[in-house]
Enzyme design. Structure first.
Site, PDB file in Angstrom:
ATOM      1  N   ASP A   6      -1.472   8.871 -12.289  1.00  0.00           N
ATOM      2  CA  ASP A   6      -1.617   7.573 -12.957  1.00  0.00           C
ATOM      3  C   ASP A   6      -0.281   7.095 -13.519  1.00  0.00           C
ATOM      4  OD1 ASP A   6      -4.287   7.461 -12.372  1.00  0.00           O
ATOM      5  OD2 ASP A   6      -4.985   7.991 -14.375  1.00  0.00           O
TER       6      ASP A   6
ATOM      7  N   ASP B 113       0.856  -1.183   0.000  1.00  0.00           N
ATOM      8  CA  ASP B 113       0.000   0.000   0.000  1.00  0.00           C
ATOM      9  C   ASP B 113       0.892   1.232   0.000  1.00  0.00           C
ATOM     10  OD1 ASP B 113      -3.014   0.785   0.483  1.00  0.00           O
ATOM     11  OD2 ASP B 113      -1.816   2.134   1.731  1.00  0.00           O
TER      12      ASP B 113
ATOM     13  N   ASP C 198      -4.118   2.529  -5.019  1.00  0.00           N
ATOM     14  CA  ASP C 198      -2.691   2.504  -4.699  1.00  0.00           C
ATOM     15  C   ASP C 198      -2.328   1.255  -3.904  1.00  0.00           C
ATOM     16  OD1 ASP C 198      -3.921   3.121  -2.331  1.00  0.00           O
ATOM     17  OD2 ASP C 198      -2.733   4.906  -1.887  1.00  0.00           O
TER      18      ASP C 198
ATOM     19  N   HIS D 137      -4.146  14.125 -11.673  1.00  0.00           N
ATOM     20  CA  HIS D 137      -4.456  12.694 -11.713  1.00  0.00           C
ATOM     21  C   HIS D 137      -3.758  11.983 -12.871  1.00  0.00           C
ATOM     22  CE1 HIS D 137      -7.431  12.344  -8.466  1.00  0.00           C
ATOM     23  NE2 HIS D 137      -7.754  13.594  -8.769  1.00  0.00           N
TER      24      HIS D 137
ATOM     25  N   ASN E  78      -1.456  13.207  -6.424  1.00  0.00           N
ATOM     26  CA  ASN E  78      -2.535  13.647  -7.316  1.00  0.00           C
ATOM     27  C   ASN E  78      -2.840  15.128  -7.126  1.00  0.00           C
ATOM     28  OD1 ASN E  78      -3.062  11.197  -8.644  1.00  0.00           O
ATOM     29  ND2 ASN E  78      -4.424  10.491  -7.032  1.00  0.00           N
TER      30      ASN E  78
END
Length: 229
Positions: A93, A76, A120, A89, A84
């Site tokens: 990505d 994680d 994530d 974003h 972000n």
């Protein structure tokens, strides 16, 4: 040639011609089916397996004659939201895809497979070929924390991850047992300061709620599902 033979020959010719005519269409359908199957089991952003794909990969391991112990890894990213917020974003990505590629490379190196489970959160299944869990875990933590170059004219982005590992039999239930144990270990890694790993030990429980970053995405989905049931 007799009439019956002429009729048979004509029928065979028509059948062959029809088959040749239909072949491109059949091939197209096969390709579409293969593409649809791929999409069902893969994450479109990273090309990695998704949760369904990981479950299918685990089922294959469990059904193998050589099924044995496996290492289950849950990863994680730590505080990914600021990436972000700062870079947008689309760039976020790009970072997720780059990190996914690193995780997949490590899994492949150790003869395993990797998946992106949600935004994530990633996972990997590795065969037990060595007792050096610490070395494997450190590879995930170290490689993930390497800076990600987004563009030539922008500052690299650095993210870290909390990694949980658990040993399990390939025949153990994946989500209810193996991933659950890795999940507990991963939250212990977060509790200990993040950017590190923890290995599940028998009797290990989830850290106190006060030390956690809040409900996980899949926990919120479950709660919402119960609320609307």
């Amino acid at each position: 040639m007799s009439l019956p033979l002429i009729m048979i020959a004509t029928a065979l010719a028509a059948f062959t011609l029809g088959g040749l005519t239909m072949w491109p269409y059949i091939r197209q359908l096969d390709n579409q089916l293969a593409d649809a199957t791929w999409q069902l089991e893969h994450d479109p952003l990273t090309g990695m397996l998704n949760r369904a794909g990981l479950i299918a990969a685990h089922a294959t391991l469990a059904e193998a004659d050589t099924a044995g112990p496996i290492i289950v890894v849950l990863i994680d990213l730590d505080d990914f939201k600021p990436v972000n917020d700062t870079h947008g974003h689309n760039r976020g990505d790009d970072v997720l895809a780059a990190i996914g590629g690193r995780i997949a490379d490590i899994a492949t190196l150790h003869g395993g497979t990797a998946a992106r489970l949600s935004g994530d959160e990633y996972a990997a299944l590795l065969p037990v070929r060595t007792d050096e869990l610490a070395r494997i875990a450190d590879a995930f933590v170290t490689l993930i924390s390497e800076p990600v170059e987004l563009t030539a004219d922008s500052e690299p982005v650095t993210v870290t991850a909390s990694v949980g590992l658990a040993l399990a039999e390939a025949t153990d239930p994946l989500e209810e047992m193996a991933l659950r144990r890795a999940d507990i270990a991963m939250y212990h890694a977060k509790h200990r300061g993040r950017n590190r790993y923890a290995v599940y030990e028998p009797g290990m429980g989830m850290p106190a709620a006060g030390h956690r970053r809040g409900p996980r995405l899949r926990d919120r989905r479950q709660l919402n599902g119960k609320a609307t049931a």
